[in-house]
Every structure is written in structure tokens, then in C-alpha cells.
Design a protein around this motif. Sequence first.
Motif, PDB file in Angstrom:
ATOM      1  N   VAL A  68       0.759  -1.372   0.531  1.00 20.78           N
ATOM      2  CA  VAL A  68       0.180  -0.409  -0.190  1.00 20.78           C
ATOM      3  C   VAL A  68       0.999   1.208   0.482  1.00 20.78           C
ATOM      4  CG1 VAL A  68      -1.350   1.673   0.877  1.00 20.78           C
ATOM      5  CG2 VAL A  68      -2.179  -1.284   1.045  1.00 20.78           C
ATOM      6  N   LEU A  69       0.906   1.856  -1.504  1.00 28.62           N
ATOM      7  CA  LEU A  69       1.653   3.359  -1.060  1.00 28.62           C
ATOM      8  C   LEU A  69       0.538   4.264  -0.715  1.00 28.62           C
ATOM      9  CD1 LEU A  69       4.414   2.791  -4.694  1.00 28.62           C
ATOM     10  CD2 LEU A  69       3.531   2.645  -1.812  1.00 28.62           C
ATOM     11  N   PHE A  70       0.769   5.718  -0.899  1.00 31.78           N
ATOM     12  CA  PHE A  70      -0.049   6.690  -0.802  1.00 31.78           C
ATOM     13  C   PHE A  70      -0.052   7.644  -1.407  1.00 31.78           C
ATOM     14  CE2 PHE A  70      -0.660   4.617   3.691  1.00 31.78           C
ATOM     15  CZ  PHE A  70      -1.668   4.697   3.935  1.00 31.78           C
ATOM     16  N   SER A  71      -1.076   8.409  -2.147  1.00 32.71           N
ATOM     17  CA  SER A  71      -1.255   9.680  -2.864  1.00 32.71           C
ATOM     18  C   SER A  71      -2.211  10.913  -1.973  1.00 32.71           C
ATOM     19  CB  SER A  71      -2.020   8.890  -3.841  1.00 32.71           C
ATOM     20  OG  SER A  71      -1.645   9.995  -5.176  1.00 32.71           O
ATOM     21  N   THR A  72      -2.703  11.606  -3.065  1.00 32.71           N
ATOM     22  CA  THR A  72      -3.265  12.531  -2.649  1.00 32.71           C
ATOM     23  C   THR A  72      -4.368  13.082  -3.402  1.00 32.71           C
ATOM     24  OG1 THR A  72      -3.581  15.350  -1.531  1.00 32.71           O
ATOM     25  CG2 THR A  72      -1.670  14.273  -3.261  1.00 32.71           C
ATOM     26  N   VAL A  73      -5.355  13.678  -2.477  1.00 29.16           N
ATOM     27  CA  VAL A  73      -6.568  13.897  -3.393  1.00 29.16           C
ATOM     28  C   VAL A  73      -6.478  14.888  -4.898  1.00 29.16           C
ATOM     29  CG1 VAL A  73      -8.738  13.366  -2.355  1.00 29.16           C
ATOM     30  CG2 VAL A  73      -7.258  15.430  -1.418  1.00 29.16           C
ATOM     31  N   ALA A  74      -4.883  15.810  -4.374  1.00 32.72           N
ATOM     32  CA  ALA A  74      -4.438  16.836  -5.067  1.00 32.72           C
ATOM     33  C   ALA A  74      -4.060  16.363  -6.483  1.00 32.72           C
ATOM     34  CB  ALA A  74      -3.948  17.111  -4.434  1.00 32.72           C
ATOM     35  N   VAL A  75      -3.694  15.111  -6.634  1.00 34.82           N
ATOM     36  CA  VAL A  75      -3.304  14.543  -7.744  1.00 34.82           C
ATOM     37  C   VAL A  75      -4.797  14.878  -8.973  1.00 34.82           C
ATOM     38  CG1 VAL A  75      -3.016  12.709  -9.334  1.00 34.82           C
ATOM     39  CG2 VAL A  75      -1.685  13.186  -6.975  1.00 34.82           C
ATOM     40  N   LYS A  76      -5.668  14.352  -8.677  1.00 34.61           N
ATOM     41  CA  LYS A  76      -6.867  14.145  -9.599  1.00 34.61           C
ATOM     42  C   LYS A  76      -8.088  15.682  -9.706  1.00 34.61           C
ATOM     43  CE  LYS A  76      -7.642   9.979 -10.208  1.00 34.61           C
ATOM     44  NZ  LYS A  76      -6.930   9.415  -9.639  1.00 34.61           N
ATOM     45  N   LEU A  77      -8.311  16.565  -7.889  1.00 27.88           N
ATOM     46  CA  LEU A  77      -8.529  17.851  -7.738  1.00 27.88           C
ATOM     47  C   LEU A  77      -8.231  19.074  -8.263  1.00 27.88           C
ATOM     48  CD1 LEU A  77     -11.241  19.235  -5.844  1.00 27.88           C
ATOM     49  CD2 LEU A  77      -9.401  18.956  -3.934  1.00 27.88           C
ATOM     50  N   VAL A 177     -13.589  15.572  -4.398  1.00 27.67           N
ATOM     51  CA  VAL A 177     -13.052  14.841  -5.237  1.00 27.67           C
ATOM     52  C   VAL A 177     -14.543  14.068  -6.309  1.00 27.67           C
ATOM     53  CG1 VAL A 177     -11.820  14.008  -7.348  1.00 27.67           C
ATOM     54  CG2 VAL A 177     -10.847  14.594  -5.149  1.00 27.67           C
ATOM     55  N   SER A 178     -14.646  13.591  -5.772  1.00 26.78           N
ATOM     56  CA  SER A 178     -16.132  12.805  -6.324  1.00 26.78           C
ATOM     57  C   SER A 178     -17.750  14.237  -6.564  1.00 26.78           C
ATOM     58  CB  SER A 178     -17.095  11.654  -5.566  1.00 26.78           C
ATOM     59  OG  SER A 178     -15.063  11.336  -4.128  1.00 26.78           O
ATOM     60  N   PHE A 179     -17.338  14.785  -5.576  1.00 26.47           N
ATOM     61  CA  PHE A 179     -19.118  15.494  -6.181  1.00 26.47           C
ATOM     62  C   PHE A 179     -18.819  17.140  -6.220  1.00 26.47           C
ATOM     63  CE2 PHE A 179     -20.206  12.896  -2.297  1.00 26.47           C
ATOM     64  CZ  PHE A 179     -20.393  11.349  -2.954  1.00 26.47           C
ATOM     65  N   LYS A 180     -19.672  17.786  -7.357  1.00 23.49           N
ATOM     66  CA  LYS A 180     -19.998  18.632  -7.260  1.00 23.49           C
ATOM     67  C   LYS A 180     -20.990  20.227  -6.664  1.00 23.49           C
ATOM     68  CE  LYS A 180     -19.224  22.934 -10.035  1.00 23.49           C
ATOM     69  NZ  LYS A 180     -18.629  24.137  -8.083  1.00 23.49           N
TER      70      LYS A 180
END
Length: 181
Positions: A68-77, A177-180
Motif C-alpha cells: 500500500v502506497l499513499f497519494s493525495t486527492v490533489a492529484v485529481k482535484l 473530488v467526487s461531488f460538485k
Amino acid sequence: MDVLNDDLPEIENIDTLIYCPGSINLKPIGSLSIDNFRNDFEINVIGGVKVIQKYLPILKKGNNPSIVLFSTVAVKLGMPFHASIATAKAGVEGLVKSLGAELASVVRINAIAPTITETSLSAGILRNERMKENMMERHPMKNYLQPEEVAQMADYLISEHAKSISGQIFEMDYGIVSFKI
């Protein structure tokens, strides 16, 4: 430990590898140096590769081996002041996809991409009740993460319950990230 400079410990048996480096480098692009980008990339991507290469032969012999590695929502957002860390974490996501395919029959690998999590690293961002309330309001589900929530996701991903899951990025985003909305 300093994964880039310290020797990694010798381990005889391993079933799971969780690589969760700690850094928050939030600056405007004009204030970021090439060394800032290089450091974030080295900690997140090169450090992850170093750890995986060191322990993969042992991990392959494990019971239900997983990474398991870690990313961030900032990659997609697309968030202001996140250029360096989002770039590095995008590299982590590419590593997960590539190694997911490469190791498919032997070791599972996934990543967690959390939104802000209340830890010592985020203490400057969540430094008072007003800032905490503002952060909750930014998230459609009106909350942000606690470390226990992220740990529970990691625990699930390394468990037998997730034996069919590999090469995935799991956004823990309280809807940011998922909802507007």
C-alpha cells in the motif's frame, strides 16, 4: 527514518509493505525551487521504489502479499499551492498502476489518496477551530479525515477481504473530488 539516506533494516519474513512518507510542501509555484520538486519526488517515488525493491523478494514469499502506497486527492482535484506534492504523488499513482500489472500474479499493490487528515503534519493548516470549520465546509460531506479512517482503509487493503483488488487508487475524499455541490 530517512528512507533516502538510511540503510533499510533487514527483514526475514514480510507479508505486507505500507509506505507512508510524511511531507506537506504547499507553496505557490513561484516560491518552489527545483530542489523542492526533486525532494518531494525522491521522498514519495524514489523512496517507495527503494523500499519495494529491497523487500519485494521477501514479500513474494509472504502470505497474501500486498503493498500500500499513499497519494493525495490533489492529484485529481487540482489545488492551488500543491504543484510539487501533486506531481510527486501522480508518480506514485503511475507506479501503482505499472506494478499492479507487473506483479499481478504475485503481489497486490494499491494506493490510498486521502484528503486532509488531522495529523501533526497538517497542524498548521488545521491550527484553530475556525480553520477546522472552514475545512469541513470545503468538503461536501462536511468533514475531513482522521488517521484511524485511513488506517482502517490500509488494514482492509492488506487483508484477505481485498484479495481481488490490485492496481487501484482509493480516494478518501469526503466528497471533495467526487461531488460538485
